[in-house]
Design a protein around this motif. Structure first.
Motif, PDB file in Angstrom:
ATOM      1  N   ILE A  68     133.574  16.608  29.971  1.00 54.96           N
ATOM      2  CA  ILE A  68     133.184  15.850  28.772  1.00 54.96           C
ATOM      3  C   ILE A  68     134.170  14.716  28.487  1.00 54.96           C
ATOM      4  O   ILE A  68     134.350  14.313  27.340  1.00 54.96           O
ATOM      5  CB  ILE A  68     132.994  16.774  27.538  1.00 54.96           C
ATOM      6  CG1 ILE A  68     134.202  17.706  27.351  1.00 54.96           C
ATOM      7  CG2 ILE A  68     131.721  17.590  27.690  1.00 54.96           C
ATOM      8  CD1 ILE A  68     134.158  18.484  26.038  1.00 54.96           C
ATOM      9  N   ASP A  69     134.797  14.236  29.553  1.00 61.56           N
ATOM     10  CA  ASP A  69     135.542  12.978  29.473  1.00 61.56           C
ATOM     11  C   ASP A  69     134.507  11.845  29.358  1.00 61.56           C
ATOM     12  O   ASP A  69     133.334  12.031  29.687  1.00 61.56           O
ATOM     13  CB  ASP A  69     136.369  12.819  30.753  1.00 61.56           C
ATOM     14  CG  ASP A  69     137.281  11.603  30.749  1.00 61.56           C
ATOM     15  OD1 ASP A  69     138.455  11.752  30.391  1.00 61.56           O
ATOM     16  OD2 ASP A  69     136.803  10.504  31.114  1.00 61.56           O
ATOM     17  N   PHE A  70     134.949  10.681  28.918  1.00 60.68           N
ATOM     18  CA  PHE A  70     134.039   9.529  28.788  1.00 60.68           C
ATOM     19  C   PHE A  70     133.511   9.078  30.163  1.00 60.68           C
ATOM     20  O   PHE A  70     132.401   8.537  30.268  1.00 60.68           O
ATOM     21  CB  PHE A  70     134.781   8.369  28.115  1.00 60.68           C
ATOM     22  CG  PHE A  70     134.000   7.098  28.009  1.00 60.68           C
ATOM     23  CD1 PHE A  70     132.968   6.976  27.076  1.00 60.68           C
ATOM     24  CD2 PHE A  70     134.278   6.013  28.828  1.00 60.68           C
ATOM     25  CE1 PHE A  70     132.238   5.800  26.967  1.00 60.68           C
ATOM     26  CE2 PHE A  70     133.558   4.827  28.726  1.00 60.68           C
ATOM     27  CZ  PHE A  70     132.539   4.729  27.788  1.00 60.68           C
ATOM     28  N   HIS A  71     134.317   9.305  31.196  1.00 59.43           N
ATOM     29  CA  HIS A  71     133.966   8.817  32.535  1.00 59.43           C
ATOM     30  C   HIS A  71     133.418   9.956  33.407  1.00 59.43           C
ATOM     31  O   HIS A  71     133.787  11.117  33.228  1.00 59.43           O
ATOM     32  CB  HIS A  71     135.205   8.217  33.210  1.00 59.43           C
ATOM     33  CG  HIS A  71     135.841   7.122  32.409  1.00 59.43           C
ATOM     34  ND1 HIS A  71     136.895   7.353  31.544  1.00 59.43           N
ATOM     35  CD2 HIS A  71     135.560   5.800  32.336  1.00 59.43           C
ATOM     36  CE1 HIS A  71     137.250   6.206  30.967  1.00 59.43           C
ATOM     37  NE2 HIS A  71     136.457   5.255  31.421  1.00 59.43           N
ATOM     38  N   HIS A  72     132.593   9.588  34.353  1.00 62.67           N
ATOM     39  CA  HIS A  72     131.973  10.588  35.223  1.00 62.67           C
ATOM     40  C   HIS A  72     133.020  11.413  35.983  1.00 62.67           C
ATOM     41  O   HIS A  72     133.990  10.869  36.511  1.00 62.67           O
ATOM     42  CB  HIS A  72     131.062   9.882  36.241  1.00 62.67           C
ATOM     43  CG  HIS A  72     130.446  10.833  37.216  1.00 62.67           C
ATOM     44  ND1 HIS A  72     130.506  10.650  38.587  1.00 62.67           N
ATOM     45  CD2 HIS A  72     129.774  11.991  37.013  1.00 62.67           C
ATOM     46  CE1 HIS A  72     129.887  11.650  39.175  1.00 62.67           C
ATOM     47  NE2 HIS A  72     129.426  12.466  38.256  1.00 62.67           N
ATOM     48  N   ALA A  81     139.405  12.738  25.459  1.00 68.43           N
ATOM     49  CA  ALA A  81     139.146  12.206  24.125  1.00 68.43           C
ATOM     50  C   ALA A  81     138.886  10.702  24.175  1.00 68.43           C
ATOM     51  O   ALA A  81     138.895  10.028  23.142  1.00 68.43           O
ATOM     52  CB  ALA A  81     140.314  12.518  23.191  1.00 68.43           C
ATOM     53  N   ASP A  82     138.609  10.190  25.369  1.00 67.81           N
ATOM     54  CA  ASP A  82     138.231   8.769  25.449  1.00 67.81           C
ATOM     55  C   ASP A  82     136.773   8.558  25.053  1.00 67.81           C
ATOM     56  O   ASP A  82     136.264   7.445  25.106  1.00 67.81           O
ATOM     57  CB  ASP A  82     138.544   8.157  26.832  1.00 67.81           C
ATOM     58  CG  ASP A  82     138.178   9.044  27.996  1.00 67.81           C
ATOM     59  OD1 ASP A  82     137.574  10.110  27.767  1.00 67.81           O
ATOM     60  OD2 ASP A  82     138.494   8.660  29.140  1.00 67.81           O
ATOM     61  N   THR A  83     136.101   9.644  24.610  1.00 67.39           N
ATOM     62  CA  THR A  83     134.778   9.517  23.981  1.00 67.39           C
ATOM     63  C   THR A  83     134.909   9.154  22.492  1.00 67.39           C
ATOM     64  O   THR A  83     133.901   8.918  21.827  1.00 67.39           O
ATOM     65  CB  THR A  83     134.003  10.843  24.091  1.00 67.39           C
ATOM     66  OG1 THR A  83     134.869  11.900  23.627  1.00 67.39           O
ATOM     67  CG2 THR A  83     133.572  11.129  25.518  1.00 67.39           C
ATOM     68  N   GLY A  85     143.098  14.576  36.303  1.00 69.78           N
ATOM     69  CA  GLY A  85     142.677  14.941  37.661  1.00 69.78           C
ATOM     70  C   GLY A  85     141.222  14.709  38.026  1.00 69.78           C
ATOM     71  O   GLY A  85     140.868  14.749  39.206  1.00 69.78           O
ATOM     72  N   HIS A  86     140.337  14.470  37.041  1.00 69.80           N
ATOM     73  CA  HIS A  86     138.907  14.628  37.354  1.00 69.80           C
ATOM     74  C   HIS A  86     138.315  13.530  38.254  1.00 69.80           C
ATOM     75  O   HIS A  86     137.198  13.697  38.739  1.00 69.80           O
ATOM     76  CB  HIS A  86     138.070  14.810  36.070  1.00 69.80           C
ATOM     77  CG  HIS A  86     137.846  13.578  35.269  1.00 69.80           C
ATOM     78  ND1 HIS A  86     136.654  13.332  34.616  1.00 69.80           N
ATOM     79  CD2 HIS A  86     138.656  12.532  35.010  1.00 69.80           C
ATOM     80  CE1 HIS A  86     136.747  12.177  33.986  1.00 69.80           C
ATOM     81  NE2 HIS A  86     137.951  11.677  34.194  1.00 69.80           N
ATOM     82  N   HIS A  87     139.052  12.442  38.468  1.00 66.40           N
ATOM     83  CA  HIS A  87     138.553  11.436  39.421  1.00 66.40           C
ATOM     84  C   HIS A  87     139.047  11.680  40.845  1.00 66.40           C
ATOM     85  O   HIS A  87     138.584  11.004  41.774  1.00 66.40           O
ATOM     86  CB  HIS A  87     138.967  10.032  38.975  1.00 66.40           C
ATOM     87  CG  HIS A  87     138.319   9.583  37.707  1.00 66.40           C
ATOM     88  ND1 HIS A  87     136.946   9.547  37.544  1.00 66.40           N
ATOM     89  CD2 HIS A  87     138.850   9.162  36.518  1.00 66.40           C
ATOM     90  CE1 HIS A  87     136.669   9.121  36.317  1.00 66.40           C
ATOM     91  NE2 HIS A  87     137.796   8.894  35.678  1.00 66.40           N
TER      92      HIS A  87
HETATM   93 ZN    ZN Z   1     138.103   9.039  31.118  1.00 65.89          ZN
END
Ligand code: ZN
Length: 334
Positions: A193-197, A277-279, A155-157
């Protein structure tokens, strides 16, 4: 810890995302959740299939109306997209863009990329995913214990009037709004703390002082969503921490400390963690070098805030390692 998932998530199964003119295999696949559930077997976490009843559904739709525009919700809920997934092709680039009822125009109007297709199952699965975040937040309010919403789609985007980045409804926003609606005095922080903003929460809550949005993510000069995520003072209540590709555990930890300091300074009473966990070093679309064990340490530092917390699952596209990465993260909260 309670783990909430939706057993019908696998109805959402877009085969492709469109990038650079190609139909690539879609990264956000049902097997992601299946792998997490498998990894949770034999652990002490309490896994339950959480579906909204009619009353909860109505309440959730009302809450989504506090995060997303009524036009956007109506578009997702009432459009007949058909069985096959459809994609936007044109986007309204003019500020004075005129409205058009054509289905292609409508898709472009409410999207910001070509990774987030629609069919007749999309609304229902996105709604059920958002419900997990709401349900987890209610449980956190009642128990003061950490809760985990295994949301899919993520959901974060998702922004007030736009889907994108595999996201339709802002699940972390739903958890946040649940905390807000419970008591207007609550001061919430969203730690992404996802890899993407975490562009969605920034857009939804950026002007609301009592909700602090904090995001640690890849440099937007290098990675999606590109048009947000720089260090900026454009919002009242937001901190962005862009990091270079190749970021290691120790580099990440230094930034995490700054993020947690900002959350403490905010006098945060309730926390929403958007965890991706895409970090991880093995992620096919990431670019950081974090290791599985390190997620436990990240979680321990978050837990040290000692405030009611909901964890919302976002990205993580190495399906084979997603389960153990999630379990490693949850372990740090026990
Ligand atoms: Zn991501």
């Amino acid at each position: 810890m309670n783990v909430f998932y939706n057993s019908l998530h696998n109805q959402h199964r877009p085969p492709n995302e469109i990038f650079d003119g190609n139909r690539d295999p879609h990264q956000e696949v049902p097997e992601r959740v299946d792998q997490v559930l498998r990894a949770l077997e034999g652990t002490e976490h309490l896994v339950s299939d959480a579906q909204p009843n009619l009353r909860e559904r109505q309440a959730l739709l009302g809450m989504l109306g506090q995060l997303h525009t009524s036009e956007y919700l109506k578009f997702l809920q009432t459009t007949n997209f058909g069985k096959d997934y459809v994609y936007p092709s044109v986007f309204p680039y003019r500020n004075e863009a005129q409205s058009s009822a054509h289905p292609v125009a409508q898709r472009g109007l409410f999207s910001f990329d070509t990774y987030t297709p629609l069919n007749n199952t999309t609304f229902e699965t996105a709604l059920c995913s958002a419900y997990l975040a709401q349900h987890a937040a209610i449980e956190a309010l009642n128990s003061n214990e950490v809760q985990y919403a295994l949301c899919r789609p993520p959901g974060h985007h998702a922004e007030p009037a736009h889907m994108g980045g595999y996201c339709y409804f802002n699940n972390g926003g739903v958890a946040t709004q649940t905390f807000r609606n419970a008591n207007q005095q609550n001061r919430i922080a969203i730690l992404d703390i996802d890899f993407h903003h975490g562009n969605g929460a920034e857009k939804i809550f950026g002007e609301i002082e009592e909700v602090l949005t904090v995001s640690i993510h890849a440099d937007p000069n290098k990675k999606f969503p590109f048009f947000s995520g720089q260090v900026t003072n454009a919002y009242v209540s937001n901190r962005n921490f862009p990091l270079p590709l190749g970021t290691t555990n120790s580099q990440y930890e230094q930034t995490l400390k700054l993020a947690l300091e900002a959350i403490r300074k905010h006098h945060t009473t309730h926390l929403v963690v958007c965890f991706g966990a895409d970090t991880h070093k093995s992620d096919p679309i990431g670019g950081f070098l974090l290791t599985t064990d390190f997620y436990t340490e990240v979680a321990r530092q978050i837990r040290a805030l000692k405030i009611p917390t909901v964890i919302v699952q976002e990205g993580g596209y190495n399906t084979a390692s997603l389960g153990e990465n999630v379990v490693a993260f949850l372990t740090g909260f026990i």
